[in-house]
Design a protein around this motif. Structure first.
Motif, PDB file in Angstrom:
ATOM      1  N   SER A  24     -14.373 -13.981   3.417  1.00 43.70           N
ATOM      2  CA  SER A  24     -13.036 -13.998   2.821  1.00 43.70           C
ATOM      3  C   SER A  24     -12.779 -12.682   2.091  1.00 43.70           C
ATOM      4  N   PRO A  25     -12.204 -11.691   2.800  1.00 44.94           N
ATOM      5  CA  PRO A  25     -11.888 -10.407   2.150  1.00 44.94           C
ATOM      6  C   PRO A  25     -10.959 -10.609   0.963  1.00 44.94           C
ATOM      7  N   GLY A  26     -11.162  -9.815  -0.079  1.00 44.82           N
ATOM      8  CA  GLY A  26     -10.351  -9.935  -1.292  1.00 44.82           C
ATOM      9  C   GLY A  26      -8.988  -9.289  -1.128  1.00 44.82           C
ATOM     10  N   LEU A  27      -8.123  -9.548  -2.104  1.00 47.04           N
ATOM     11  CA  LEU A  27      -6.785  -8.959  -2.128  1.00 47.04           C
ATOM     12  C   LEU A  27      -6.892  -7.513  -2.583  1.00 47.04           C
ATOM     13  N   MET A  28      -6.284  -6.598  -1.821  1.00 53.93           N
ATOM     14  CA  MET A  28      -6.314  -5.178  -2.172  1.00 53.93           C
ATOM     15  C   MET A  28      -4.892  -4.665  -2.348  1.00 53.93           C
ATOM     16  N   LYS A  29      -4.712  -3.736  -3.283  1.00 55.46           N
ATOM     17  CA  LYS A  29      -3.386  -3.181  -3.522  1.00 55.46           C
ATOM     18  C   LYS A  29      -3.263  -1.809  -2.861  1.00 55.46           C
ATOM     19  N   LEU A  30      -2.113  -1.605  -2.196  1.00 57.47           N
ATOM     20  CA  LEU A  30      -1.850  -0.310  -1.594  1.00 57.47           C
ATOM     21  C   LEU A  30      -1.695   0.726  -2.698  1.00 57.47           C
ATOM     22  N   GLY A  31      -2.316   1.884  -2.493  1.00 59.19           N
ATOM     23  CA  GLY A  31      -2.226   2.953  -3.488  1.00 59.19           C
ATOM     24  C   GLY A  31      -3.264   2.854  -4.572  1.00 59.19           C
ATOM     25  N   LYS A  32      -3.935   1.709  -4.654  1.00 53.86           N
ATOM     26  CA  LYS A  32      -4.970   1.523  -5.672  1.00 53.86           C
ATOM     27  C   LYS A  32      -6.318   1.260  -5.009  1.00 53.86           C
ATOM     28  N   ASP A  33      -6.383   0.196  -4.211  1.00 53.19           N
ATOM     29  CA  ASP A  33      -7.622  -0.124  -3.491  1.00 53.19           C
ATOM     30  C   ASP A  33      -7.630   0.511  -2.096  1.00 53.19           C
ATOM     31  N   ILE A  34      -6.422   0.669  -1.532  1.00 51.11           N
ATOM     32  CA  ILE A  34      -6.294   1.319  -0.212  1.00 51.11           C
ATOM     33  C   ILE A  34      -5.564   2.638  -0.439  1.00 51.11           C
ATOM     34  N   THR A  35      -6.273   3.738  -0.307  1.00 52.45           N
ATOM     35  CA  THR A  35      -5.683   5.045  -0.653  1.00 52.45           C
ATOM     36  C   THR A  35      -5.610   6.011   0.527  1.00 52.45           C
ATOM     37  N   LEU A  36      -6.165   5.645   1.670  1.00 53.55           N
ATOM     38  CA  LEU A  36      -6.087   6.509   2.846  1.00 53.55           C
ATOM     39  C   LEU A  36      -4.626   6.574   3.299  1.00 53.55           C
ATOM     40  N   GLY A  37      -4.049   7.780   3.313  1.00 55.85           N
ATOM     41  CA  GLY A  37      -2.611   7.949   3.564  1.00 55.85           C
ATOM     42  C   GLY A  37      -2.111   7.247   4.808  1.00 55.85           C
ATOM     43  N   GLY A  38      -2.794   7.467   5.931  1.00 51.69           N
ATOM     44  CA  GLY A  38      -2.362   6.864   7.192  1.00 51.69           C
ATOM     45  C   GLY A  38      -2.422   5.360   7.155  1.00 51.69           C
ATOM     46  N   LEU A  39      -3.444   4.832   6.498  1.00 50.71           N
ATOM     47  CA  LEU A  39      -3.630   3.377   6.434  1.00 50.71           C
ATOM     48  C   LEU A  39      -2.531   2.729   5.588  1.00 50.71           C
ATOM     49  N   GLU A  40      -2.165   3.378   4.492  1.00 54.31           N
ATOM     50  CA  GLU A  40      -1.067   2.858   3.660  1.00 54.31           C
ATOM     51  C   GLU A  40       0.227   2.770   4.470  1.00 54.31           C
ATOM     52  N   ILE A  41       0.547   3.869   5.170  1.00 54.43           N
ATOM     53  CA  ILE A  41       1.783   3.905   5.970  1.00 54.43           C
ATOM     54  C   ILE A  41       1.709   2.875   7.095  1.00 54.43           C
ATOM     55  N   GLY A  42       0.559   2.821   7.760  1.00 52.64           N
ATOM     56  CA  GLY A  42       0.385   1.886   8.869  1.00 52.64           C
ATOM     57  C   GLY A  42       0.555   0.444   8.441  1.00 52.64           C
ATOM     58  N   LEU A  43      -0.048   0.076   7.308  1.00 53.82           N
ATOM     59  CA  LEU A  43       0.027  -1.312   6.832  1.00 53.82           C
ATOM     60  C   LEU A  43       1.464  -1.721   6.507  1.00 53.82           C
ATOM     61  N   LEU A  44       2.266  -0.766   6.024  1.00 51.32           N
ATOM     62  CA  LEU A  44       3.656  -1.074   5.679  1.00 51.32           C
ATOM     63  C   LEU A  44       4.503  -1.378   6.921  1.00 51.32           C
ATOM     64  N   THR A  45       4.002  -1.024   8.107  1.00 50.16           N
ATOM     65  CA  THR A  45       4.745  -1.325   9.338  1.00 50.16           C
ATOM     66  C   THR A  45       4.337  -2.678   9.926  1.00 50.16           C
ATOM     67  N   MET A  46       3.351  -3.326   9.316  1.00 55.19           N
ATOM     68  CA  MET A  46       2.774  -4.542   9.904  1.00 55.19           C
ATOM     69  C   MET A  46       3.279  -5.821   9.255  1.00 55.19           C
ATOM     70  N   LYS A  47       3.132  -6.912   9.991  1.00 59.46           N
ATOM     71  CA  LYS A  47       3.479  -8.244   9.490  1.00 59.46           C
ATOM     72  C   LYS A  47       2.202  -9.061   9.332  1.00 59.46           C
ATOM     73  N   LYS A  48       2.302 -10.127   8.544  1.00 61.91           N
ATOM     74  CA  LYS A  48       1.183 -11.055   8.377  1.00 61.91           C
ATOM     75  C   LYS A  48       0.758 -11.610   9.733  1.00 61.91           C
TER      76      LYS A  48
END
Length: 271
Positions: free
Chosen positions: A29-53
């Motif tokens: 059960s992966p934990g909850l991560m915050k964009l810009g805080k726990d996830i800081t890789l630029g491409g990954l932040e942008i990529g995740l914002l294009t995705m749906k649950k």
């Protein structure tokens, strides 16, 4: 970037590598991560914002969107292109909620009611997420944060109804979470607060009955559970809890009888 919390499964690969250099796919059960805080890789932040649950995606990031010219020695070489496989398990937007809790108490009081209700709902959703992960202490804290902001005075009957509806959900969740934390006295207190809003709420009556049973207050437990049964006569959970109560009460009475027999045995024995 909005303040987004997300639960993701991810694996990062270097070119020509079969094994990932980073992954959390082995976690149940992966934990909850915050964009810009726990996830800081630029491409990954942008990529995740294009995705749906529930979506699964594969991204290839050039160095400028990954680890840059320097890389991240010794694992990531300079100017590395990386590929990430990502699955979004959950998304929670806490932007408005975080903004609200950064305000002073006076500023919070002037916040429009609809936004306050939205913040309370977000906190409850976070609590539900933690509850599903069986992180009951964290869930309880989120529910309490939601409840703490719902104490404002309404300016109309419609507003009162909206506040009460939001409060009721939070109180029922608090009662259930305290049962999970094995703190039945608090579970009963929050269940009774829910009944102040809606005295015929079967869930609240059921929670109160469960709490009383945990505290071996059998008569009170029976009172709450019978009231719940009157409202929902075919509810399996309520009926099973009444059976459990009858069994516990029977065991209790037998132990009491046995104790009495032991206490008075010397008086009846021959000298």
């Amino acid at each position: 970037l909005p303040t987004l919390g997300c639960t993701v499964k991810y694996s990062g690969y270097l070119e020509q590598w079969d094994e990932p250099f980073c992954t959390n796919c082995y976690s149940k059960s992966p934990g909850l991560m915050k964009l810009g805080k726990d996830i800081t890789l630029g491409g990954l932040e942008i990529g995740l914002l294009t995705m749906k649950k529930g979506e699964v995606a594969r991204f290839v990031f050039m160095p400028d969107y990954a680890y840059g010219r320097q890389g991240c020695p010794p694992l990531i070489p300079p100017n590395a292109t990386v590929m990430f496989e990502v699955e979004v398990l959950d998304f929670l937007d806490s932007d408005e909620s975080d903004t609200f809790f950064d305000l002073t108490a006076e500023q919070q009081d002037t916040f429009p009611l609809q936004k306050v209700l939205k913040v309370a709902d977000t906190e409850r959703e976070f609590g539900n997420y933690l509850y599903r992960k069986q992180q009951f202490e964290g869930a309880k804290d989120r529910y309490k944060r939601a409840f703490s902001i719902l104490g404002r005075s309404p300016s109309s009957e419609v507003e009162q109804c909206q506040i009460d509806a939001s409060k009721l959900l939070v109180l029922l969740n608090l009662s259930l979470t305290y049962l999970k934390l094995e703190r039945p006295a608090q579970a009963l207190a929050y269940g009774e607060k829910a009944l102040e809003i809606d005295q015929r709420n079967a869930k609240a009556l059921f929670r109160c009955g469960q709490a009383c049973l945990c505290m071996t207050e059998y008569e009170k437990a029976r009172d709450f559970l019978v009231r719940a049964q009157h409202i929902q006569p075919f509810n399996h959970d309520i009926n099973n809890e009444l059976k459990k109560l009858a069994s516990c009460y029977k065991d209790y009475m037998e132990k009491e009888k046995e104790m009495c027999c032991r206490m008075f045995a010397p008086l009846n024995s021959s000298s």
